[in-house]
Design a protein around this motif. Structure first.
Motif, PDB file in Angstrom:
ATOM      1  N   THR A  23      25.158 -64.888  64.539  1.00  0.00           N
ATOM      2  CA  THR A  23      24.945 -63.574  65.161  1.00  0.00           C
ATOM      3  C   THR A  23      26.238 -63.056  65.782  1.00  0.00           C
ATOM      4  OG1 THR A  23      22.643 -64.143  65.658  1.00  0.00           O
ATOM      5  CG2 THR A  23      23.612 -62.305  66.877  1.00  0.00           C
ATOM      6  N   GLU A  27      28.297 -59.734  64.662  1.00  0.00           N
ATOM      7  CA  GLU A  27      28.595 -58.636  65.583  1.00  0.00           C
ATOM      8  C   GLU A  27      30.087 -58.336  65.613  1.00  0.00           C
ATOM      9  OE1 GLU A  27      26.935 -59.932  69.229  1.00  0.00           O
ATOM     10  OE2 GLU A  27      24.867 -59.383  68.701  1.00  0.00           O
ATOM     11  N   SER A  30      30.978 -56.552  62.414  1.00  0.00           N
ATOM     12  CA  SER A  30      30.486 -55.177  62.457  1.00  0.00           C
ATOM     13  C   SER A  30      31.359 -54.320  63.362  1.00  0.00           C
ATOM     14  CB  SER A  30      29.038 -55.165  62.933  1.00  0.00           C
ATOM     15  OG  SER A  30      28.536 -53.857  62.990  1.00  0.00           O
ATOM     16  N   ARG A  34      33.580 -51.059  62.264  1.00  0.00           N
ATOM     17  CA  ARG A  34      33.431 -49.747  62.893  1.00  0.00           C
ATOM     18  C   ARG A  34      34.774 -49.225  63.395  1.00  0.00           C
ATOM     19  NH1 ARG A  34      28.336 -51.904  64.700  1.00  0.00           N
ATOM     20  NH2 ARG A  34      29.200 -52.595  66.687  1.00  0.00           N
ATOM     21  N   HIS A 115      13.440 -40.132  61.831  1.00  0.00           N
ATOM     22  CA  HIS A 115      13.417 -41.262  60.902  1.00  0.00           C
ATOM     23  C   HIS A 115      12.025 -41.348  60.285  1.00  0.00           C
ATOM     24  CE1 HIS A 115      14.256 -45.838  60.232  1.00  0.00           C
ATOM     25  NE2 HIS A 115      14.156 -45.147  59.112  1.00  0.00           N
ATOM     26  N   GLU A 163      12.136 -49.297  57.520  1.00  0.00           N
ATOM     27  CA  GLU A 163      13.063 -48.828  58.535  1.00  0.00           C
ATOM     28  C   GLU A 163      14.509 -49.135  58.135  1.00  0.00           C
ATOM     29  OE1 GLU A 163      12.192 -47.299  61.325  1.00  0.00           O
ATOM     30  OE2 GLU A 163      10.008 -47.518  61.184  1.00  0.00           O
ATOM     31  N   ASP A 165      17.879 -50.652  59.279  1.00  0.00           N
ATOM     32  CA  ASP A 165      18.111 -51.661  60.310  1.00  0.00           C
ATOM     33  C   ASP A 165      19.088 -51.144  61.364  1.00  0.00           C
ATOM     34  OD1 ASP A 165      20.752 -52.018  59.350  1.00  0.00           O
ATOM     35  OD2 ASP A 165      20.114 -53.590  57.975  1.00  0.00           O
ATOM     36  N   SER A 166      19.221 -51.912  62.438  1.00  0.00           N
ATOM     37  CA  SER A 166      20.030 -51.476  63.582  1.00  0.00           C
ATOM     38  C   SER A 166      21.501 -51.279  63.214  1.00  0.00           C
ATOM     39  CB  SER A 166      19.908 -52.482  64.728  1.00  0.00           C
ATOM     40  OG  SER A 166      20.312 -53.775  64.297  1.00  0.00           O
ATOM     41  N   ALA A 167      22.021 -52.130  62.321  1.00  0.00           N
ATOM     42  CA  ALA A 167      23.422 -51.993  61.912  1.00  0.00           C
ATOM     43  C   ALA A 167      23.638 -50.685  61.154  1.00  0.00           C
ATOM     44  CB  ALA A 167      23.836 -53.182  61.047  1.00  0.00           C
ATOM     45  N   ILE A 169      21.848 -47.926  61.398  1.00  0.00           N
ATOM     46  CA  ILE A 169      21.714 -46.814  62.342  1.00  0.00           C
ATOM     47  C   ILE A 169      22.981 -46.677  63.188  1.00  0.00           C
ATOM     48  CG2 ILE A 169      20.446 -46.000  64.365  1.00  0.00           C
ATOM     49  CD1 ILE A 169      17.921 -47.189  63.121  1.00  0.00           C
ATOM     50  N   ALA A 170      23.571 -47.820  63.582  1.00  0.00           N
ATOM     51  CA  ALA A 170      24.814 -47.783  64.368  1.00  0.00           C
ATOM     52  C   ALA A 170      25.934 -47.126  63.583  1.00  0.00           C
ATOM     53  CB  ALA A 170      25.206 -49.201  64.784  1.00  0.00           C
ATOM     54  N   GLU A 173      25.244 -43.325  63.342  1.00  0.00           N
ATOM     55  CA  GLU A 173      25.592 -42.623  64.582  1.00  0.00           C
ATOM     56  C   GLU A 173      27.103 -42.486  64.728  1.00  0.00           C
ATOM     57  OE1 GLU A 173      23.627 -45.068  67.419  1.00  0.00           O
ATOM     58  OE2 GLU A 173      21.693 -44.011  67.232  1.00  0.00           O
TER      59      GLU A 173
END
Length: 240
Positions: A23, A27, A30, A34, A115, A163, A165-167, A169-170, A173
């Protein structure tokens, strides 16, 4: 039995540590991606001299690569209208999207990210799609930091149900924030050019002072999301 339980606990602890390390590295990777993405788009903004096309095209391209969507587009909000500015489908550039019965329009009117993980569950008349094989969609607002003014939306579609996933969506954004920088810089650049043209016309006598007021007002209305505006002049104690 006691030795077996101890071995099981040790194995479980190792699994937890490995999971936490995976994890952590995920992170970090990622975060690095970014940071590199921001730097790449910032360089594109500087190269473009504030012309948005190539930057917005790059943002759409990154949507497909980083987020795994089959289709992406940047939709500008102009005077109560939604216009496709950049798209993975070039034939859609310049199209107008409906404010009603679309996730893009709903995002604009509610001021919230939209969404829909399964578009097949929507009533056919409740949502307008340009791609019949789109299964799920994510619409992220494009607006400058520290501002509530909405410049448009980043519209992402894919064939898979479920859905984002959170990555994903990040990244969406992040790309939306970069799109906001691009569109804001473009408006500033256009405004500077308009003021330069008006000043030149005034100095050369091609434009009267009274005419310049209307030119400035028209430019403001065309560049912002207002249907009406007026310029007031103060003459002595009278306000006109």
């Amino acid at each position: 039995m006691e030795g077996s339980a101890t071995s099981s606990n040790i194995a479980h602890s190792k699994d937890l540590v490995l999971h936490e390390l995976e994890t952590l590295f995920s992170e970090l990777q990622s975060s690095t991606e970014r940071t590199e993405l921001i730097a790449e788009i910032d360089r594109a903004i500087l190269r473009s001299t504030f012309l948005p096309k190539e930057v917005l095209d790059l943002i759409v391209q990154k949507c497909l690569v980083k987020i795994g969507c089959r289709h992406g587009q940047v939709v500008e909000y102009r005077r109560n209208r939604l216009m496709v500015t950049a798209s993975s489908d070039p034939t859609r550039v310049g199209d107008e999207l409906p404010l009603m019965h679309s996730l893009c329009g709903l995002a604009i009117t509610t001021g919230t990210v939209q969404h829909c993980p399964d578009l097949t569950k929507l009533h056919p008349e409740s949502y307008v799609r340009f791609h019949d094989d789109t299964a799920s969609e994510l619409v992220v607002l494009i607006r400058p930091e520290l501002s509530q003014r909405i410049l448009g939306v980043l519209d992402l579609e894919r064939q898979a149900l479920g859905e984002f996933d959170s990555a994903a969506i990040a990244f969406a954004e992040l790309l939306a924030r970069q799109a906001a920088i691009t569109l804001s810089h473009t408006q500033t650049w256009k405004g500077a050019n308009i003021l330069y043209e008006i000043s030149t016309s005034l100095l050369s006598g091609q434009l009267a002072l009274e005419q310049s007021y209307q030119t400035i007002l028209d430019s403001i209305l065309n560049g912002l999301d207002f249907a009406h505006g007026q310029i007031l002049r103060v003459l002595g104690d009278d306000e006109l």
